[in-house]
Write an enzyme that holds these catalytic residues in place. Structure first.
Site, PDB file in Angstrom:
ATOM      1  N   LYS A  41       0.855  -1.197   0.000  1.00 11.60           N
ATOM      2  CA  LYS A  41       0.000   0.000   0.000  1.00 11.60           C
ATOM      3  C   LYS A  41       0.887   1.243   0.000  1.00 11.60           C
ATOM      4  CE  LYS A  41      -2.223   1.883   3.586  1.00 11.60           C
ATOM      5  NZ  LYS A  41      -2.018   3.344   3.454  1.00 11.60           N
ATOM      6  N   ASP A  68      -3.244   4.496  -1.973  1.00 18.37           N
ATOM      7  CA  ASP A  68      -4.154   4.998  -0.931  1.00 18.37           C
ATOM      8  C   ASP A  68      -4.035   6.519  -0.847  1.00 18.37           C
ATOM      9  OD1 ASP A  68      -5.697   5.288   1.392  1.00 18.37           O
ATOM     10  OD2 ASP A  68      -4.106   4.577   2.724  1.00 18.37           O
ATOM     11  N   LYS A  70      -6.907   8.518  -1.146  1.00 15.91           N
ATOM     12  CA  LYS A  70      -8.153   9.000  -0.531  1.00 15.91           C
ATOM     13  C   LYS A  70      -8.672  10.274  -1.187  1.00 15.91           C
ATOM     14  CE  LYS A  70      -7.071   7.238   4.107  1.00 15.91           C
ATOM     15  NZ  LYS A  70      -5.685   6.789   3.935  1.00 15.91           N
ATOM     16  N   ASP A  73     -12.952  15.369  -3.666  1.00 12.66           N
ATOM     17  CA  ASP A  73     -12.974  16.654  -4.371  1.00 12.66           C
ATOM     18  C   ASP A  73     -14.261  16.684  -5.200  1.00 12.66           C
ATOM     19  OD1 ASP A  73     -12.125  19.082  -5.707  1.00 12.66           O
ATOM     20  OD2 ASP A  73     -10.056  18.473  -5.358  1.00 12.66           O
ATOM     21  N   ASN A  76     -15.770  16.256 -11.115  1.00 12.52           N
ATOM     22  CA  ASN A  76     -14.952  16.390 -12.331  1.00 12.52           C
ATOM     23  C   ASN A  76     -13.465  16.210 -12.032  1.00 12.52           C
ATOM     24  OD1 ASN A  76     -14.738  17.090 -15.211  1.00 12.52           O
ATOM     25  ND2 ASN A  76     -13.604  18.848 -14.417  1.00 12.52           N
ATOM     26  N   THR A 133     -10.046   4.840  10.672  1.00 15.04           N
ATOM     27  CA  THR A 133      -9.964   3.967  11.849  1.00 15.04           C
ATOM     28  C   THR A 133      -9.382   4.685  13.064  1.00 15.04           C
ATOM     29  OG1 THR A 133      -8.007   3.083  10.729  1.00 15.04           O
ATOM     30  CG2 THR A 133      -9.960   1.696  10.783  1.00 15.04           C
ATOM     31  N   ARG A 195      -3.759  -4.628  14.937  1.00 13.83           N
ATOM     32  CA  ARG A 195      -2.645  -4.634  15.887  1.00 13.83           C
ATOM     33  C   ARG A 195      -2.447  -6.046  16.429  1.00 13.83           C
ATOM     34  NH1 ARG A 195      -1.555  -0.845  13.553  1.00 13.83           N
ATOM     35  NH2 ARG A 195      -1.161   1.284  14.258  1.00 13.83           N
ATOM     36  N   GLN A 204      -4.426   4.829  16.248  1.00 13.37           N
ATOM     37  CA  GLN A 204      -5.620   4.092  15.816  1.00 13.37           C
ATOM     38  C   GLN A 204      -6.582   3.903  16.988  1.00 13.37           C
ATOM     39  OE1 GLN A 204      -6.262   3.600  12.804  1.00 13.37           O
ATOM     40  NE2 GLN A 204      -4.525   2.903  11.600  1.00 13.37           N
ATOM     41  N   ARG A 225       2.717   0.141  10.864  1.00 13.91           N
ATOM     42  CA  ARG A 225       3.772   0.222  11.878  1.00 13.91           C
ATOM     43  C   ARG A 225       4.115  -1.082  12.589  1.00 13.91           C
ATOM     44  NH1 ARG A 225       0.986   5.542  14.085  1.00 13.91           N
ATOM     45  NH2 ARG A 225      -0.707   4.397  13.083  1.00 13.91           N
TER      46      ARG A 225
END
Ligand code: C5P
Length: 246
Positions: A41, A68, A70, A73, A76, A133, A195, A204, A225
């Protein structure tokens, strides 16, 4: 009770969040995990620093790549962004469900534009972020101003994403069962907030262990992490696979 997953099946469900500041450190970790069958990712930190070459580097090493970024907007702009992302040849990308149905549909239109123009070899999976999350129940109600439970808010966003024609959503494993009930078993769930036993939650809020994520039917587990910050990331990855299949 075992989850019945083989090591290979478990690895194919893991998306390693390569939240690294440069291509060199990202590709060093990718090299160490090459051949395991996991996804990579690429998020804002790495993409804004290392851009398209790092995506190409991961693709040339045989990884499936989830970009990723995200997007959130006007329709268009998202359509154009989706067209450009599709040309990169990534396997998955995402938009925010909070952008609404027209914006999510525009993302799919952007994919179609790239495919019809012959600019892309394959069709990426397009998913929507529901609630981050890191968002807690109190934040949702008191800061963001959405009433009700997190689960309701997430399921509402998942329904919108499905209506727009998207393939799935990003959510916490805690919401996977409700999403599958509302949107169907084949609606893809991608879950950060993983985790392993004893790991630090960091920022998180809505977390589960890898094993519990598999048990509830999560399709892909996004893990950053606990792998990237471990003294031995490969050993951490292997121990997560064990946790997933035990
Ligand atoms: O390090 P950690 O395992 O918390 O990483 C989770 C990754 O998933 C991060 O790259 C974060 O940007 C991403 N993510 C998230 N929550 C979402 C969507 C993406 O944590 N809703």
């Amino acid at each position: 009770m075992t989850t019945g997953l083989t090591r290979e099946q478990a690895a194919a469900k893991v998306m390693v969040a390569l939240d690294k500041p440069d291509a060199e450190s990202a590709l060093r970790l990718a090299d160490a995990l090459q051949g395991t069958g996991c996804w990579m990712k690429v998020g804002m930190e790495l993409f804004y620093a290392a851009g398209i070459p790092v995506v190409q580097g991961l693709k040339s090493r045989g990884f499936n790549v989830f970009l990723d970024l995200k997007m959130h907007d006007i329709p268009n702009t998202v359509r154009g962004g989706a067209r450009s992302i599709t040309r990169l040849g990534v396997d998955m990308f995402n938009v925010h469900a909070a952008g609404g149905i027209a914006m999510m549909s525009a993302a799919l239109q952007g994919v179609k534009d790239a495919l019809e123009a012959g600019d892309a070899a394959s069709e990426p999976i397009v998913i929507a972020v529901t609630q981050l999350t890191s968002t807690s129940q109190a934040m949702l109600n008191e800061e963001i101003g959405i009433a009700g439970t997190i689960e309701n808010a997430v399921v509402n966003y998942a329904r919108l994403a499905k209506r727009a024609g998207l393939h799935g959503v990003v959510a916490s494993p805690l919401e996977v069962q409700a999403i599958k009930t509302a949107c169907g078993a084949d609606f893809v769930t991608v879950t950060p907030g993983i985790r392993p036993r004893g790991a630090d939650a960091g920022d998180q809020s809505r977390i589960t262990t890898p094993k519990d994520a598999v048990r509830v039917g999560t399709d892909y587990l996004v893990i950053g992490r606990p792998i990237t910050g471990a003294p031995d990331p490969v050993a951490a990855f292997e121990s997560i696979l064990e946790e997933m299949s035990e």
